[in-house]
Design an enzyme around this catalytic site. Structure first.
Site, PDB file in Angstrom:
ATOM      1  N   SER A   1       0.814  -1.223   0.000  1.00 32.01           N
ATOM      2  CA  SER A   1       0.000   0.000   0.000  1.00 32.01           C
ATOM      3  C   SER A   1       0.843   1.266   0.000  1.00 32.01           C
ATOM      4  O   SER A   1       0.419   2.300  -0.539  1.00 32.01           O
ATOM      5  CB  SER A   1      -0.941   0.002   1.205  1.00 32.01           C
ATOM      6  OG  SER A   1      -0.227  -0.142   2.423  1.00 32.01           O
ATOM      7  N   ARG A   2       2.050   1.195   0.557  1.00 38.91           N
ATOM      8  CA  ARG A   2       2.914   2.387   0.601  1.00 38.91           C
ATOM      9  C   ARG A   2       3.465   2.748  -0.774  1.00 38.91           C
ATOM     10  O   ARG A   2       3.982   3.847  -0.970  1.00 38.91           O
ATOM     11  CB  ARG A   2       4.069   2.162   1.586  1.00 38.91           C
ATOM     12  CG  ARG A   2       3.628   2.143   3.045  1.00 38.91           C
ATOM     13  CD  ARG A   2       4.720   1.659   3.956  1.00 38.91           C
ATOM     14  NE  ARG A   2       5.912   2.491   3.870  1.00 38.91           N
ATOM     15  CZ  ARG A   2       7.097   2.151   4.380  1.00 38.91           C
ATOM     16  NH1 ARG A   2       7.238   0.988   5.010  1.00 38.91           N
ATOM     17  NH2 ARG A   2       8.127   2.956   4.261  1.00 38.91           N
ATOM     18  N   MET A   3       3.327   1.832  -1.741  1.00 44.64           N
ATOM     19  CA  MET A   3       3.753   2.150  -3.106  1.00 44.64           C
ATOM     20  C   MET A   3       2.795   3.140  -3.778  1.00 44.64           C
ATOM     21  O   MET A   3       3.139   3.766  -4.776  1.00 44.64           O
ATOM     22  CB  MET A   3       3.811   0.870  -3.949  1.00 44.64           C
ATOM     23  CG  MET A   3       4.790  -0.175  -3.471  1.00 44.64           C
ATOM     24  SD  MET A   3       6.518   0.299  -3.644  1.00 44.64           S
ATOM     25  CE  MET A   3       6.733   0.217  -5.428  1.00 44.64           C
ATOM     26  N   LYS A   4       1.575   3.247  -3.208  1.00 46.16           N
ATOM     27  CA  LYS A   4       0.537   4.120  -3.770  1.00 46.16           C
ATOM     28  C   LYS A   4       0.328   3.837  -5.253  1.00 46.16           C
ATOM     29  O   LYS A   4       0.321   4.730  -6.100  1.00 46.16           O
ATOM     30  CB  LYS A   4       0.897   5.593  -3.538  1.00 46.16           C
ATOM     31  CG  LYS A   4       0.985   5.959  -2.059  1.00 46.16           C
ATOM     32  CD  LYS A   4       1.343   7.422  -1.847  1.00 46.16           C
ATOM     33  CE  LYS A   4       1.409   7.743  -0.359  1.00 46.16           C
ATOM     34  NZ  LYS A   4       1.791   9.154  -0.109  1.00 46.16           N
TER      35      LYS A   4
END
Length: 262
Positions: free
Chosen positions: A27-30
């Site tokens: 999710s932090r890769m957006k």
């Protein structure tokens, strides 16, 4: 790079299986794309990891998929003949390994666990890790690296004699533990019987509510089995990709000489 011949390693090839963790959302890769499908030097991260694993165990590679499982499976199958395990609920690395274990061949004695988002890992590093694990007759061996800025990584907790006590995720680490600059790479080698027994004993009573593979260290300490920490100098090999910024950095350094993280 991806058509290089497999180097036969004799006995090592016969009783080692590899589990590659590739189920996470990232999710932090957006990004709408599964994290392990992001590319480094034109190739998906998970395929880089599989390529490194081929020298260790070409016939016993298991990829754990979950988020966008079909896309990840298709990407891998375009190049490699591996087995897959499906993690229905993304409940952590310990749970991911647990779902893969039933598919492991009974002849296997040792299991190497890799992360699908660590694309710079080298096959020789893995072979050296497996060799050290086997030669020391360890039940659990962790690959670690010493870096200048350990923020975001799990810390290797040792006693005054250097014996492994635990691996503490940053979210659960004390201020003192956060000062430790020897970090967990997320890469482990286990004696299969120990892993099968110990994986059932880990709990999810942590800040993330997940089953951490790293908690197997504390099980090993409780059982007084043999553990080993192998520390490598080339820390860039174990960089995990969690953000687009880290992915860009990996791509820039892919063809450069290894250097210590800063």
């Amino acid at each position: 790079m991806f058509s290089s011949p497999i180097k036969k390693q004799g006995e090592v090839m016969n009783n080692i299986a590899v589990i590659i963790l590739a189920a996470g959302k990232g999710s932090r890769m957006k990004s709408d794309l599964a994290k392990v499908l992001h590319k480094v030097a034109g190739e998906s991260m998970v395929n880089h990891v599989i390529e490194a694993a081929l020298d260790v165990s070409s016939g016993h590679i298991h990829v754990v998929v979950g988020h966008q499982a079909e896309k990840v499976q298709k990407e891998v199958q375009n190049k490699y003949n591996v087995q897959f395990a499906f993690q229905k609920a993304l409940m952590g690395t310990g749970d991911a390994v647990k779902v893969a274990l039933p598919g492991i061949d009974p002849c296997i004695q040792h299991i190497l666990v890799l992360c699908g988002d660590v694309p710079l890992i080298k096959s020789q590093t893995l072979l050296d890790l497996v060799s050290a694990h086997r030669n020391l007759m360890a039940d659990l061996t962790v690959l670690a690296a010493k870096i200048k800025n350990p923020t975001g990584y799990g810390r290797i907790i040792q006693d005054d004699d250097g014996q492994l006590l635990a691996i503490r995720e940053e979210a659960d680490a004390t201020d003192l533990e956060k000062q430790i600059n020897i970090i967990n790479s997320g890469i482990f080698c286990f004696e299969k019987r120990f892993l099968e027994s110990a994986i059932r004993r880990i709990k999810n009573n942590n800040s993330q509510g997940e089953y951490y593979l790293t908690d197997l260290v504390e099980v090993a300490v409780q059982d007084r089995v043999r553990t080993f920490v192998r520390i490598i100098d080339d820390s860039e090999q174990v960089i995990g990709v969690n953000t687009i910024e880290q992915l860009n950095r990996i791509n820039k350094s892919f063809h450069k000489s290894p250097k210590e993280l800063s």
